[in-house]
Scaffold this motif. Structure first.
Motif, PDB file in Angstrom:
ATOM      1  N   CYS A  52      44.855  33.495  43.752  1.00  0.00           N
ATOM      2  CA  CYS A  52      43.738  33.269  42.822  1.00  0.00           C
ATOM      3  C   CYS A  52      44.220  33.475  41.382  1.00  0.00           C
ATOM      4  CB  CYS A  52      42.609  34.271  43.058  1.00  0.00           C
ATOM      5  SG  CYS A  52      41.975  34.292  44.731  1.00  0.00           S
ATOM      6  N   GLY A  53      43.546  32.816  40.464  1.00  0.00           N
ATOM      7  CA  GLY A  53      43.762  33.061  39.037  1.00  0.00           C
ATOM      8  C   GLY A  53      45.193  32.766  38.608  1.00  0.00           C
ATOM      9  N   THR A  54      45.711  33.663  37.787  1.00  0.00           N
ATOM     10  CA  THR A  54      47.063  33.498  37.256  1.00  0.00           C
ATOM     11  C   THR A  54      48.088  33.378  38.376  1.00  0.00           C
ATOM     12  OG1 THR A  54      46.547  34.578  35.173  1.00  0.00           O
ATOM     13  CG2 THR A  54      48.822  34.738  35.911  1.00  0.00           C
ATOM     14  N   ALA A  55      47.904  34.127  39.449  1.00  0.00           N
ATOM     15  CA  ALA A  55      48.851  34.069  40.571  1.00  0.00           C
ATOM     16  C   ALA A  55      48.906  32.660  41.165  1.00  0.00           C
ATOM     17  CB  ALA A  55      48.455  35.094  41.633  1.00  0.00           C
TER      18      ALA A  55
ATOM     19  N   SER B  88      49.835  37.938  44.938  1.00  0.00           N
ATOM     20  CA  SER B  88      48.813  38.812  44.372  1.00  0.00           C
ATOM     21  C   SER B  88      49.477  39.971  43.652  1.00  0.00           C
ATOM     22  CB  SER B  88      47.900  39.351  45.483  1.00  0.00           C
ATOM     23  OG  SER B  88      46.987  40.290  44.963  1.00  0.00           O
ATOM     24  N   GLN B  89      49.191  40.112  42.392  1.00  0.00           N
ATOM     25  CA  GLN B  89      49.736  41.237  41.626  1.00  0.00           C
ATOM     26  C   GLN B  89      49.291  42.543  42.248  1.00  0.00           C
ATOM     27  OE1 GLN B  89      50.134  44.505  39.368  1.00  0.00           O
ATOM     28  NE2 GLN B  89      48.045  43.729  39.402  1.00  0.00           N
ATOM     29  N   SER B  90      47.984  42.666  42.446  1.00  0.00           N
ATOM     30  CA  SER B  90      47.418  43.933  42.920  1.00  0.00           C
ATOM     31  C   SER B  90      47.649  44.150  44.406  1.00  0.00           C
ATOM     32  CB  SER B  90      45.905  43.948  42.656  1.00  0.00           C
ATOM     33  OG  SER B  90      45.273  42.899  43.384  1.00  0.00           O
ATOM     34  N   GLY B  91      47.708  43.054  45.138  1.00  0.00           N
ATOM     35  CA  GLY B  91      47.788  43.160  46.597  1.00  0.00           C
ATOM     36  C   GLY B  91      46.470  43.570  47.227  1.00  0.00           C
TER      37      GLY B  91
ATOM     38  N   THR C 229      43.318  41.773  46.193  1.00  0.00           N
ATOM     39  CA  THR C 229      42.305  40.730  45.988  1.00  0.00           C
ATOM     40  C   THR C 229      41.699  40.316  47.334  1.00  0.00           C
ATOM     41  OG1 THR C 229      43.415  39.986  44.003  1.00  0.00           O
ATOM     42  CG2 THR C 229      41.960  38.382  45.076  1.00  0.00           C
TER      43      THR C 229
ATOM     44  N   VAL D 219      44.001  43.666  32.027  1.00  0.00           N
ATOM     45  CA  VAL D 219      43.362  42.817  33.038  1.00  0.00           C
ATOM     46  C   VAL D 219      44.038  41.439  33.100  1.00  0.00           C
ATOM     47  CG1 VAL D 219      41.242  41.570  33.599  1.00  0.00           C
ATOM     48  CG2 VAL D 219      41.148  44.018  33.095  1.00  0.00           C
TER      49      VAL D 219
ATOM     50  N   SER E 140      46.848  38.978  33.319  1.00  0.00           N
ATOM     51  CA  SER E 140      48.202  39.139  33.854  1.00  0.00           C
ATOM     52  C   SER E 140      49.249  38.441  32.980  1.00  0.00           C
ATOM     53  CB  SER E 140      48.228  38.547  35.262  1.00  0.00           C
ATOM     54  OG  SER E 140      49.475  38.748  35.852  1.00  0.00           O
TER      55      SER E 140
ATOM     56  N   GLN F 115      56.289  36.847  39.291  1.00  0.00           N
ATOM     57  CA  GLN F 115      55.897  36.080  40.487  1.00  0.00           C
ATOM     58  C   GLN F 115      56.685  34.771  40.564  1.00  0.00           C
ATOM     59  OE1 GLN F 115      51.735  35.941  39.532  1.00  0.00           O
ATOM     60  NE2 GLN F 115      51.232  37.762  40.725  1.00  0.00           N
TER      61      GLN F 115
ATOM     62  N   GLU G 220      39.883  34.168  29.200  1.00  0.00           N
ATOM     63  CA  GLU G 220      39.785  35.580  29.571  1.00  0.00           C
ATOM     64  C   GLU G 220      39.738  36.490  28.344  1.00  0.00           C
ATOM     65  OE1 GLU G 220      42.220  36.319  33.682  1.00  0.00           O
ATOM     66  OE2 GLU G 220      43.459  35.804  31.961  1.00  0.00           O
TER      67      GLU G 220
ATOM     68  N   ALA H  96      37.602  42.210  36.099  1.00  0.00           N
ATOM     69  CA  ALA H  96      38.215  43.414  36.663  1.00  0.00           C
ATOM     70  C   ALA H  96      39.664  43.102  36.997  1.00  0.00           C
ATOM     71  CB  ALA H  96      37.474  43.828  37.925  1.00  0.00           C
ATOM     72  N   LYS H  97      40.498  44.107  36.963  1.00  0.00           N
ATOM     73  CA  LYS H  97      41.930  43.895  37.238  1.00  0.00           C
ATOM     74  C   LYS H  97      42.154  43.434  38.671  1.00  0.00           C
ATOM     75  CE  LYS H  97      46.291  43.895  36.289  1.00  0.00           C
ATOM     76  NZ  LYS H  97      46.711  42.626  35.637  1.00  0.00           N
TER      77      LYS H  97
ATOM     78  N   VAL I 166      39.907  42.233  42.120  1.00  0.00           N
ATOM     79  CA  VAL I 166      38.558  41.927  42.590  1.00  0.00           C
ATOM     80  C   VAL I 166      38.525  42.128  44.104  1.00  0.00           C
ATOM     81  CG1 VAL I 166      36.735  40.187  42.665  1.00  0.00           C
ATOM     82  CG2 VAL I 166      38.255  40.318  40.687  1.00  0.00           C
TER      83      VAL I 166
HETATM   84  C1  BG6 Z   1      41.573  38.167  38.593  1.00  0.00           C
HETATM   85  C2  BG6 Z   1      42.313  38.833  37.464  1.00  0.00           C
HETATM   86  O1  BG6 Z   1      40.339  38.719  38.835  1.00  0.00           O
HETATM   87  O2  BG6 Z   1      42.401  38.197  39.732  1.00  0.00           O
HETATM   88  C3  BG6 Z   1      43.462  37.866  37.151  1.00  0.00           C
HETATM   89  O3  BG6 Z   1      41.479  38.978  36.330  1.00  0.00           O
HETATM   90  C4  BG6 Z   1      44.347  37.726  38.365  1.00  0.00           C
HETATM   91  O4  BG6 Z   1      44.231  38.371  36.078  1.00  0.00           O
HETATM   92  C5  BG6 Z   1      43.546  37.369  39.613  1.00  0.00           C
HETATM   93  O5  BG6 Z   1      45.273  36.711  38.119  1.00  0.00           O
HETATM   94  C6  BG6 Z   1      44.355  37.568  40.871  1.00  0.00           C
HETATM   95  O6  BG6 Z   1      44.702  38.928  40.995  1.00  0.00           O
HETATM   96  P1  BG6 Z   1      45.865  39.409  41.929  1.00  0.00           P
HETATM   97  O7  BG6 Z   1      45.909  40.906  41.833  1.00  0.00           O
HETATM   98  O8  BG6 Z   1      45.527  38.931  43.314  1.00  0.00           O
HETATM   99  O9  BG6 Z   1      47.118  38.768  41.430  1.00  0.00           O
END
Ligand code: BG6
Length: 369
Positions: free
Chosen positions: A57-60, A104-107, A109, A155, A157, A164, A245, A363-364, A366
């Motif tokens: 999702c998103g930037t990833a 996923s940055q956070s792992g 999502t 928040v 990325s 990535q 963003e 949110a950083k 979700v």
């Molecule tokens: C969004 C963040 O909600 O989730 C974005 O605001 C991010 O910055 C996206 O790219 C995906 O998050 P993640 O942790 O799965 O890379």
């Protein structure tokens, strides 16, 4: 700890050379890429893969779209990229020769986690590209390639994104080696490109003050368009996402070839348009096409900000501003071209007096669907 920087984002943008270097570390042996984590699959499994589906999702997801070009080119396997939340609700065709790569940055999502679980239940093997040690998505996957970008607090990325792409390129080169689709010389050439990236990002960061000035001039801009082609296309979309963003400005990224099929109707006098220009050496076919796109929008009054390779003089007559990036192989330009776009969005947010690290409504990670 912001370590003396005005925001976490400013710190993380500046850390990008290290983020890429850390992601590369321990994964290059001589002139070849060997990602130890991929030993979780035998070479026979990797060689037998018929299809790769990247979910994020998103930037990833934009990192995935960028890597799609490289993985297909190097490893000759069809790659599709899907948003996690769309993927699992459309009854996708998955079999045991499908490899799913989650990013996923956070792992954490939730949309991506649920897509990973869905893919495994359907029989696919799953690799996760993740920046957070021991997060949920890696625990639910068959293998994990960590990005080692260090904790990302802002928040929006930035350093996780370049890390990535780096991790996915390492994957692509590992796969190409196992499948025998690149010669040793070709593999060595790509490795050379990758290892040169940290110093080149550092060079791009030297333009920060110029980009900041541009952003401050444009503080009352209401809409910004971004054009790119080939790997510049996902970068155009990432540039637009950053601006939404961080600066709450309506921004859209387009494939430059799509311009004449619709978006050119948006061009009116004074409309700012960022154009990610492919290298005239690396993309001899596409460069003139993008330059002619620039001419077309300039003729309609667009204010053109070109992100172009050092020495590319073809853009000079038509661009209002040119931000230079160092020479790199065509597939490696995204790792450089994204940096000015990140800085532009950050500085525009600052110029508008907004909270760079904590944009409204976001949110950083979700963790709800
Ligand atoms: C969004 C963040 O909600 O989730 C974005 O605001 C991010 O910055 C996206 O790219 C995906 O998050 P993640 O942790 O799965 O890379």
């Amino acid at each position: 700890d912001k370590g003396g920087w005005s925001s976490f984002m400013a710190k993380e943008v500046a850390e990008q050379p290290d983020a890429v270097a850390n992601t590369l570390r321990g994964r290059i042996v001589g002139d070849a890429v060997v990602v130890p984590e991929l030993a979780a699959f035998g070479d026979d499994v990797l060689a037998g893969i018929r299809r790769i589906v990247i979910i994020a999702c998103g930037t990833a997801a934009y990192a995935g779209m960028t890597a799609q070009y490289a993985i297909e080119k190097w490893a000759r396997v069809p790659v599709t990229v899907e948003l996690s939340h769309e993927f699992r609700y459309r009854d996708p065709v998955i079999s045991d020769d499908t490899l799913v790569i989650s990013i996923s940055q956070s792992g954490e999502t939730m949309d991506t986690l649920m897509a990973v679980k869905y893919a495994r239940e359907a029989g696919a093997r799953v690799i996760s590209v993740c920046n957070t040690q021991g997060a949920t998505i890696p625990r639910e996957s068959d293998a994990v390639v960590y990005t080692h970008a260090g904790p990302e607090v802002a928040v929006a990325s930035t350093k996780a994104f370049v890390a990535q792409i780096t991790a996915l390129y390492l994957f692509g080169l590992h796969l190409a080696r196992v499948r025998g689709t690149l010669s040793e010389a070709e593999q060595a050439e790509q490795v050379g490109e990758l290892t040169a990236i940290p110093a080149k990002i550092a060079t791009v960061l030297e333009s920060s003050a110029t980009i900041a000035q541009l952003a401050h001039w444009m503080a009352d801009t209401r809409a910004v368009l971004f054009l790119g082609r080939h790997v510049g296309f996902p970068i155009a979309m990432e540039g637009a996402l950053k601006l939404k963003e961080l600066a709450y400005i309506h921004a859209e990224g387009f494939a430059a070839g799509e311009l004449k099929h619709g978006p050119i109707a948006l061009i009116e006098p004074g409309q700012p348009v960022f154009v990610v220009v492919p290298s005239p050496r690396g993309s001899a076919t596409l460069h003139p096409k993008v330059v002619s796109n620039i001419q077309e929008i300039r003729a309609r009054g667009a204010r053109v900000i070109a992100i172009a390779e050092q020495g590319d003089v073809a853009v000079l007559p038509f661009a209002d501003e040119v931000v230079r990036i160092p020479l790199a192989g065509a597939l490696f330009e995204p790792l450089l071209a994204v940096v000015p776009l990140q800085i532009f969005a950050m500085e525009l947010s600052i110029a508008k007096g907004l909270d760079v690290d904590q944009p409204r409504n976001l949110a950083k990670s979700v963790t709800v669907e």
